[in-house]
Scaffold this motif. Structure first.
Motif, short mmCIF file in Angstrom:
data_model
loop_
_atom_site.label_atom_id
_atom_site.label_comp_id
_atom_site.label_asym_id
_atom_site.label_seq_id
_atom_site.Cartn_x
_atom_site.Cartn_y
_atom_site.Cartn_z
N GLU A 10 20.64 26.53 53.17
CA GLU A 10 19.11 26.24 52.77
C GLU A 10 18.75 24.92 53.81
N PHE A 11 17.44 24.69 54.41
CA PHE A 11 16.49 24.14 55.04
C PHE A 11 16.96 22.79 54.45
N VAL A 12 17.57 21.24 54.48
CA VAL A 12 17.39 19.95 53.81
C VAL A 12 16.38 19.39 54.59
N ALA A 13 15.96 19.47 55.68
CA ALA A 13 15.88 18.76 56.92
C ALA A 13 15.34 18.67 58.63
N GLY A 14 14.42 18.27 58.60
CA GLY A 14 13.98 18.93 60.18
C GLY A 14 12.75 17.03 61.29
N ILE A 15 13.40 17.78 62.29
CA ILE A 15 12.64 16.96 62.12
C ILE A 15 11.75 17.32 64.26
N THR A 16 11.13 17.22 65.33
CA THR A 16 10.50 17.76 66.10
C THR A 16 11.03 16.56 67.06
N TRP A 17 11.22 17.77 68.24
CA TRP A 17 11.82 16.55 69.43
C TRP A 17 11.34 15.27 70.00
N GLY A 18 10.18 14.66 69.62
CA GLY A 18 9.74 13.31 69.73
C GLY A 18 10.07 12.95 68.61
N GLY A 19 10.27 13.26 67.52
CA GLY A 19 10.18 12.51 66.03
C GLY A 19 8.63 12.28 65.39
N SER A 20 8.04 13.01 66.00
CA SER A 20 6.44 12.18 65.23
C SER A 20 6.68 13.39 63.99
N ILE A 21 6.72 14.10 64.11
CA ILE A 21 7.27 15.17 62.69
C ILE A 21 8.60 15.11 62.10
N VAL A 58 8.49 21.67 62.96
CA VAL A 58 9.58 20.88 62.17
C VAL A 58 9.53 23.59 61.07
N VAL A 59 10.75 24.43 61.34
CA VAL A 59 10.33 25.04 61.13
C VAL A 59 11.53 26.00 60.01
N LYS A 60 12.09 26.20 58.93
CA LYS A 60 12.59 26.12 57.87
C LYS A 60 13.36 27.15 57.41
N SER A 61 13.01 27.81 58.28
CA SER A 61 14.43 29.70 58.78
C SER A 61 15.01 29.31 59.19
N VAL A 62 15.98 29.90 58.67
CA VAL A 62 17.70 29.88 59.91
C VAL A 62 17.73 30.56 60.73
N SER A 118 14.43 18.15 74.01
CA SER A 118 14.05 18.77 74.06
C SER A 118 13.30 20.31 72.80
N TYR A 119 14.24 19.68 71.79
CA TYR A 119 14.46 20.99 70.63
C TYR A 119 13.94 19.58 69.18
N THR A 120 13.10 20.78 68.63
CA THR A 120 13.33 20.53 66.94
C THR A 120 14.69 20.83 66.33
N THR A 121 15.37 20.03 65.59
CA THR A 121 16.62 19.77 65.40
C THR A 121 16.44 19.73 63.56
#
Length: 123
Positions: free
Chosen positions: A45-56, A103-107, A30-33
């Motif tokens: 700092e932000f390195v990488a992110g993925i939406t809950w469904g993995g599409s983005i 995908v958000v980059k802010s801590v 249910s979460y973006t990681t």
């Protein structure tokens, strides 16, 4: 929810590591990681992110083409495959969950954090 990041270690420049972020207490589907890192004396700092469904997915510029983030919702786990590692990648790596549907980059956008795993790349 509790997050546990593991898979860090010491590797020579040019080598690879695969980090895992395992969640318990809640389904991470249910979460973006996001994966973040913090080197001594520097801000997280932000390195990488993925939406809950993995599409983005999204990456910071310095790791594009070298790192790949993925998720296995059935295993409640998110991964970060790191290839062609450089000494500048040395840091403590953290995984985190955000309720944003992008995908958000802010801590500050992330609500839950793991304890971190050390990655050290020697030259």
């Amino acid at each position: 929810v509790q997050l546990q990041a593991f898979g860090g270690g010491l590797v020579q420049a040019g080598g690879s590591l695969k980090l895992s972020c395992a969640a318990s207490g809640r389904r991470i589907s249910s979460y973006t990681t996001g994966w973040f890192r913090q080197a001594p004396g520097k801000e997280r700092e932000f390195v990488a992110g993925i939406t809950w469904g993995g599409s983005i997915t999204d990456y910071t510029d310095s790791v594009k083409g070298r790192f790949t983030i993925s998720r296995d919702n059935a295993k409640n786990t998110v991964y970060l495959q790191m290839n062609s590692l450089e000494p500048a990648d040395t840091a403590v790596y953290y995984c985190a969950l955000s309720g944003y549907n992008s995908v958000v980059k802010s801590v500050t956008a992330y609500d839950y954090w793991g304890q971190g795993t050390q990655v050290t790349v020697s030259s």
